[in-house]
Design an enzyme around this catalytic site. Structure first.
Site, mmCIF file in Angstrom:
data_model
loop_
_atom_site.group_PDB
_atom_site.id
_atom_site.type_symbol
_atom_site.label_atom_id
_atom_site.label_comp_id
_atom_site.label_asym_id
_atom_site.label_seq_id
_atom_site.Cartn_x
_atom_site.Cartn_y
_atom_site.Cartn_z
ATOM 1 N N LYS A 33 103.265 46.087 94.387
ATOM 2 C CA LYS A 33 103.398 44.995 95.359
ATOM 3 C C LYS A 33 104.598 44.092 95.058
ATOM 4 O O LYS A 33 105.263 43.619 95.979
ATOM 5 C CB LYS A 33 102.118 44.175 95.423
ATOM 6 C CG LYS A 33 101.835 43.304 94.215
ATOM 7 C CD LYS A 33 100.601 42.456 94.429
ATOM 8 C CE LYS A 33 100.289 41.624 93.201
ATOM 9 N NZ LYS A 33 101.349 40.653 92.863
ATOM 10 N N THR A 34 104.869 43.837 93.759
ATOM 11 C CA THR A 34 106.013 42.983 93.420
ATOM 12 C C THR A 34 107.309 43.630 93.884
ATOM 13 O O THR A 34 108.212 42.965 94.405
ATOM 14 C CB THR A 34 106.063 42.725 91.904
ATOM 15 O OG1 THR A 34 104.823 42.160 91.485
ATOM 16 C CG2 THR A 34 107.188 41.777 91.544
ATOM 17 N N ASP A 217 102.710 35.864 97.869
ATOM 18 C CA ASP A 217 102.146 36.801 96.895
ATOM 19 C C ASP A 217 100.714 36.377 96.559
ATOM 20 O O ASP A 217 100.367 35.199 96.668
ATOM 21 C CB ASP A 217 103.008 36.794 95.629
ATOM 22 C CG ASP A 217 102.682 37.941 94.681
ATOM 23 O OD1 ASP A 217 101.942 38.864 95.089
ATOM 24 O OD2 ASP A 217 103.154 37.911 93.535
ATOM 25 N N GLU A 218 99.877 37.323 96.136
ATOM 26 C CA GLU A 218 98.489 37.045 95.725
ATOM 27 C C GLU A 218 97.780 36.193 96.787
ATOM 28 O O GLU A 218 97.114 35.200 96.480
ATOM 29 C CB GLU A 218 98.463 36.322 94.365
ATOM 30 C CG GLU A 218 99.187 37.019 93.239
ATOM 31 C CD GLU A 218 98.423 38.240 92.700
ATOM 32 O OE1 GLU A 218 97.394 38.624 93.299
ATOM 33 O OE2 GLU A 218 98.877 38.818 91.694
ATOM 34 N N GLN A 248 90.579 41.932 94.345
ATOM 35 C CA GLN A 248 90.967 41.288 93.091
ATOM 36 C C GLN A 248 90.899 39.765 93.187
ATOM 37 O O GLN A 248 91.541 39.065 92.409
ATOM 38 C CB GLN A 248 92.381 41.720 92.676
ATOM 39 C CG GLN A 248 92.485 43.188 92.315
ATOM 40 C CD GLN A 248 93.829 43.525 91.689
ATOM 41 O OE1 GLN A 248 94.100 43.217 90.529
ATOM 42 N NE2 GLN A 248 94.684 44.180 92.463
ATOM 43 N N ARG A 614 92.989 47.856 84.640
ATOM 44 C CA ARG A 614 94.040 47.495 83.663
ATOM 45 C C ARG A 614 94.458 48.703 82.835
ATOM 46 O O ARG A 614 95.520 48.692 82.205
ATOM 47 C CB ARG A 614 93.547 46.409 82.698
ATOM 48 C CG ARG A 614 93.141 45.060 83.297
ATOM 49 C CD ARG A 614 94.176 44.505 84.232
ATOM 50 N NE ARG A 614 93.859 44.863 85.620
ATOM 51 C CZ ARG A 614 94.713 44.774 86.626
ATOM 52 N NH1 ARG A 614 95.940 44.356 86.406
ATOM 53 N NH2 ARG A 614 94.353 45.113 87.853
#
Length: 748
Positions: A33-34, A217-218, A248, A614
């Protein structure tokens, strides 16, 4: 431009090259996504659709903002210095600096950090003559910040009860004092910039015409006020590009509202959601476990992570007898992984609660394995632990000036800076300790026996009166009272006695976010119990030396390749070759508190989803049949999240057999998929204490009926004879502890 877009997958390419329209990008864990966000900005600028000054990008951390700027600089030959890329607080501060007069602020207004804000609140409470025992400054701080994050000034808060009315009475003078001093706390930055945009149409329209592209973002972590701020900035020509993952969203306790994603779809007329589902981090079995787990949540936008990297290894599951056994297993597996060439920094130990780290840290310390607590402090370095240890040090040695200075006015007992300076001058002049100087200043060469202190009553439960707790005299009385009360107690009870009677427990109970600190203080009692069990010398002095040695080892190991320890919350956004997730037990993960909160269990499941994703290559899940809690053994049943992972993805491990070269060997799961049977099947391998704890008629996992509470399942058993009791989770009445002698339970 072609080189910039060449390595994108079809969904990423669609998101990056989307025409001028608002869009919601559902970006799964490890889906890049970044990269999509930064490439989208670079594409807009390079293709001439936007100038660098016509883009506003919002992130949730300064680190993420800096990373975004660095990536854009590497893609385009432009100066990114003037671009509006930053956190909500950073961008609001920039807006207020540019329009300070319209915002009603001085040009050089200062920002209060959390400590500065708390100090101001304490001054206001003192000026109002408020009882800090009844109205804790941190609780007032939380109330004010929470009201601001809901977009409410003091005059707008509806007070339905006396407590809220009192809080509003504190909020109003705090607000007035901030205006008088020309300062703003963090919550004020967002609220004031929102109010500025609401009432000033000229400024609002200026920024709406400037920022034709807003990227967030987020997005799943935005609060109600943050979303309203974004809506104000978005004009009819603005395209809002929101990237997030509802699976998330794990920060409800900070005000995050996943409902913003649904509202965004409606408010901005989103016709299509772009889903980034290809994962570039984890192997297939890990992703399959995560996908299956999160499907148990309702109301999701829905996605399914996949990878082209193959299935990879099965997820390893370890059923430990005790929390010490669990820690020993982790240590042995870490050693094995390290011997295979995996750097310690690429191995993470995750846990739901900070207090769990203590047992793991102790095992790592004994094994001489370097480790780092990410996003926090080692157990013996945490503020509340150092406070408790300072009280213990002073009881063991009243001439310990360092310990005295740390806790002489914590919790607050009215000893001012001037009084303390006078005592320090007296001690220096006399060549004596601060304690001796205190005694002399109070006109006492030696304190009276603790059982004659004012307000003390006979019996183990005696406490000092409020008067004896105030001032220097009260402090002396308190320390002597605790010293006398601890004389014949075993070490764990000494720690428990001091934590309670020092006022530390009450202080953190009054804090809105003091639950973690209380858990750590309870874990200190467990640490003392474990120390007595392991050490030849179980004295208080020996325990204090042990604590200092474990804390001191941290400085000696700085800069080395080190294992990463952290809570699951701290792990969000990170990835590791191998991940250990410990403490998968009902009541711990999912946490007990989630049962009493709306949507609490689903948030816990999202937290589990974050933990699982993770891991890149290897994932370990472990739970313990018994665990120390408040200095006593608690018997557990495995977390429901374990049962939500398909059995074919799991590889169960059993303790090392003689002659084995590995720390654990594979075996078939000892559990079926029924919660009651799953716990009951553990009974055959549970410690002897489980069998002795209650009558053989009762066992963990057994279904029972209570005449008042109805049907339930036994979670824990402890005690013997008349003291035998069980913890039962009832279908309707929740979880309760019952004395078997009076409970009138019957097997279901």
């Amino acid at each position: 431009m072609s080189s910039m877009l060449s390595d994108l997958n079809p969904e990423q390419l669609e998101a990056v090259t989307l025409p001028h329209q608002s869009a919601l990008v559902l970006a799964g864990a490890g889906s890049g996504k970044t990269r999509v966000l930064t490439t989208r900005i670079a594409h807009l600028i390079q293709s001439g659709q936007a100038s660098p000054h016509g883009v506003l990008a919002v992130t949730f951390t300064n680190k993420a903002a800096k990373e975004m700027l660095v990536r854009i600089s590497s893609m385009l030959p432009i100066n990114t210095r003037g671009m509006w890329i930053g956190t909500f607080h950073g961008l609001c501060n920039r807006l207020l600096r540019a329009h300070y007069h319209d915002a009603g602020l001085p040009q050089a207004f200062q920002i209060l950090d959390s400590a500065d804000q708390l100090a101001l609140i304490k001054r206001i409470l003192k000026g109002l003559g408020a009882d800090e025992e009844k109205f804790a400054p941190r609780q007032v701080q939380w109330f004010i910040n929470n009201a601001k994050e809901e977009g409410m000034r003091a005059a707008e808060v509806e007070a339905y009860d006396d407590f809220t009315r009192k809080m509003v009475e504190f909020y109003l003078p705090y607000e007035q004092q901030c205006n008088k001093e020309g300062v703003a706390d963090f919550a004020e930055l967002l609220l004031r910039s929102y109010e500025l945009l609401v009432r000033n149409e000229i400024i609002r329209e200026h920024y709406r015409s400037r920022f034709i592209h807003i990227l967030v973002d987020e997005f799943q972590d935005t609060s109600r006020l943050q979303y309203k701020w974004l809506r104000l900035l978005a004009g009819s020509r603005t395209a809002v590009f929101a990237v997030g993952d509802d699976d998330q969203s794990i920060y409800a306790f900070r005000g995050a509202n996943t409902g913003n994603m649904k509202e965004f779809e409606r408010d901005f007329h989103i016709s299509k959601i772009i889903k980034l589902e290809q994962n570039y981090r984890s192997h297939g079995n890990i992703l399959s476990a995560a996908n299956t787990l999160i499907r148990n949540n309702s109301g999701r936008l829905g996605k399914n992570l996949w990878t082209s990297e193959g299935h990879g290894e099965l997820i390893r599951v370890y059923n430990a007898l005790t929390d010490l056994d669990e820690a020993a297993f982790v240590v042995e597996e870490v050693k094995s992984l390290h011997s295979e060439g995996i750097a310690l920094s690429q191995i993470a130990l995750l846990y739901r609660s900070n207090a769990q780290s203590r047992v793991l840290e102790h095992a790592l310390f004994n094994a001489a394995l370097a480790y780092r607590v990410y996003g926090g402090m080692r157990f013996f370095e945490r503020q509340e632990i150092k406070h408790a240890l300072a009280y213990l040090r002073l009881i063991a040695n009243p001439n310990d000036d360092g310990a005295l200075l740390r806790i002489v006015n914590f919790p607050a007992r009215g000893i001012g800076t001037r009084s303390l300076e006078q005592i320090q001058d007296d001690a220096s002049r006399q060549g004596a300790s601060l304690w001796s100087a205190m005694l002399e200043r109070c006109g006492r060469l030696a304190p009276p026996p603790a059982n004659t202190l004012p307000g003390a009553s006979s019996g183990a439960g005696r406490t000092t009166s409020e008067q004896t707790k105030k001032g220097v005299g009260g402090f002396i009385a308190l320390i002597e009272f605790m010293r006398h009360g601890c004389e014949k107690l075993p070490l764990p009870e000494v720690v428990e006695h001091v934590v309670e009677h020092s006022g530390l427990a009450a202080h953190y109970r009054a804090e809105r976010e003091g639950a973690d600190r209380l858990e750590n203080l309870n874990e200190l009692v467990n640490a003392a119990a474990s120390f007595v069990h392991e050490a030849e010398d179980g004295s208080l002095a020996a325990f204090l030396s042990h604590a200092s040695l474990e804390a001191g080892e941290h400085q000696a190991g700085e800069g080395r390749d080190a294992l990463q320890l952290m809570t699951v919350h701290s792990a969000k956004g990170l990835e590791f070759h191998s991940v250990f997730l410990s403490g998968l037990e009902e009541g711990l993960f999912p946490h007990d508190n989630s049962r009493n909160e709306t949507g609490g269990l689903e948030e816990e499941r999202r937290l589990m989803y974050v933990a699982v994703t993770r891991a890149r290559r290897r994932l370990y899940l472990s739970f313990s049949q018994s665990r120390m809690l408040h200095g006593q053994t608690r018997y557990n049943i495995p977390s429901r999240f374990l049962q939500e992972i398909p059995e074919n993805l799991l590889k169960w491990l059993k303790p090392q057999q003689k002659g084995s070269t590995r720390s654990a060997e594979a075996w078939n799961s000892p559990f079926d998929r029924s919660p009651g049977q799953m716990a009951g099947s553990m009974q055959g391998t549970a410690p002897a204490a489980t069998q002795n704890a209650t009558s053989s008629r009762w066992r963990i996992g057994q279904n029972v009926i209570h005449p008042k509470f109805g049907a339930g399942v036994i979670l824990s058993c402890e005690g013997r004879g008349a003291d035998a009791r069980v913890e039962v989770r009832f279908n309707r009445a929740g979880t309760k502890w019952l004395l078997l002698e009076y409970a009138k339970l019957t097997p279901a």
